[in-house]
Design a protein around this motif. Structure first.
Motif: not given
Ligand code: UDP
Length: 394
Positions: A168-194
């Motif tokens: 977001x900071x890197x494009x601040x000079x675009x002066x656009x409405x900006x929402x930081x939506x941190x990347x994400x993953x389906x955490x359950x899919x990567x749950x620990x397993x034997x």
């Protein structure tokens, strides 16, 4: 059609195996509530990353022809992106076709997923008078590509969805409405397993091996060269260490894998390295792993770090914008300077030599991933962005 729902066109030009951007888009498509958002996917003809993906219920249209110059891509060549975009500019055809598809599909919002699509899809959306969302995942160096992006932003006024605060900071000079939506993953899919013993054997690991994994496209900025140099040092102290290299090159840099393999030979560590290519079974491979390493230069995010944390694995990454937002240094992993193989080797030896600490970091990582980086949070934020974008049009 459900009158309450919003119809969104997602545009991605990637034609080869996907990277994180495509993985992230597939997750959006998988986890959207179709009563809220009706997705329309506009993609390339040769979209390998869509092979074997269940796209039922999603309207899909292949728009970028397999031979189009728009399909060439490599982040290391982004400096030349602007000049190559001259060629893209000439290929007005994709823009015309995108506009036609946007109008025919009667979408409410256009959501672009890659740099080139921000430009092409952005112009098409403007031309079709549709609100625009740019899903921004890169931090561009000053140069032609960045200037072009800023110019297009000025004309098309996108709402920016930034994958990290640094993006977001890197494009601040675009002066656009900006929402930081941190990347994400389906955490359950990567749950620990034997660990799966058959898989362990299949990938050439002896019982008792101490396993490091790097899960990343084979492209120079991901830092595999530094990792190989560090790994040689690690082997001197931890002879049972083994390195799983998970990921492949894009078609435009297919020689790179060979050069890495030659490097491993020259360093004398080739016997301890397993080249697994692109894999679909990341959760299972994580179960065989002791420490995940992401040695990239200027990593804008690094979704694999979330996957590793979700699997209760400690991570070692570089002190770059993305990892610094994901990793809690000293608690869920260690951060090192990019390109410093001595520091990287030290961090690896530290974690391989202290399984209790590694385990505690893994557990803290899983908790952090579940709290901050699960896909459900991202989807909710996207709805809010769509709502805001729609409201601003009313
Ligand atoms: N990935 C995969 N198989 C591989 C290598 C990578 O499925 O062999 C996935 C990985 O699990 C992650 C994505 O590709 O979900 C890479 O995303 P990241 O943000 O780490 O890197 P990017 O490619 O976006 O730079």
């Amino acid at each position: 059609m459900n009158k309450q729902s919003i119809r969104v066109a997602y545009i991605d030009h990637a034609g080869d195996i996907g990277g994180g951007a495509q993985e992230a888009l597939l997750d959006i498509l998988r986890y959207l509530d179709r009563d809220v958002v009706e997705p329309v996917l506009l993609h390339a003809e040769r979209a390998e990353w869509l092979r074997d993906v269940d796209l039922s219920g999603i309207t899909c249209r292949a728009l970028f022809p397999a031979s189009a110059p728009v399909l060439e891509h490599s982040r290391d060549e982004l400096a030349g992106f602007g000049s190559r975009l001259a060629g893209v500019w000439q290929s007005i055809k994709p823009v015309r076709e995108l506009r036609r598809a946007i109008l025919e599909e009667d979408v409410d919002i256009v959501h672009t997923n890659t740099l080139k699509c921000h430009v092409l899809g952005g112009i098409a959306a403007k031309w079709a008078r549709k609100p625009l969302v740019w899903d921004v995942r890169d931090i561009l160096e000053p140069g032609a590509a960045r200037s072009l992006l800023l110019r297009v932003a000025k004309i098309t006024r996108p709402h920016l969805v930034a994958m990290s605060a640094a993006v977001a900071e890197s494009l601040a000079d675009a002066h656009c409405d900006t929402t930081v939506v941190l990347g994400a993953r389906p955490v359950a899919k990567y749950r620990p397993r034997p660990p799966d013993e058959k898989l362990r054997e299949e990938v050439g690991l002896q019982p008792g091996a101490k396993v490091l994994s790097v899960i990343a496209r084979l492209t120079p900025w991901k830092g595999h060269q530094t990792l190989l140099r560090a790994f040689r040092e690690v082997l001197q102290q931890e002879p049972a260490a083994r390195l799983l290299v998970i990921g492949d090159t894009g078609f435009w840099e297919s020689d790179y894998k060979e050069s890495l393999q030659e490097q491993a030979e020259e360093l004398g560590c080739a016997e301890a390295v397993r080249w697994l290519g692109f894999r679909e079974d990341i959760p299972e491979l994580l179960a065989l792993t002791d420490v995940v390493v992401l040695p990239s230069r200027d990593e804008p995010f690094g979704m694999v770090l979330i996957e590793a944390m979700a699997a209760e694995k400690p991570v070692i990454a570089t002190r770059a914008a993305g990892p610094m937002e994901i990793v809690e240094e000293g608690t869920t992993g260690l951060l090192i300077e990019h390109g410093n193989e001595g520091e990287l080797a030290g961090a690896i030896v530290e974690l391989l030599g202290d399984p209790d600490r590694a385990e505690a970091m893994g557990k803290a990582g899983r908790q952090r991933a579940a709290e901050l980086f699960d896909i459900s949070r991202l989807i909710k934020q996207l709805y809010e962005v769509y709502e805001a974008v729609s409201r601003s049009r009313r």
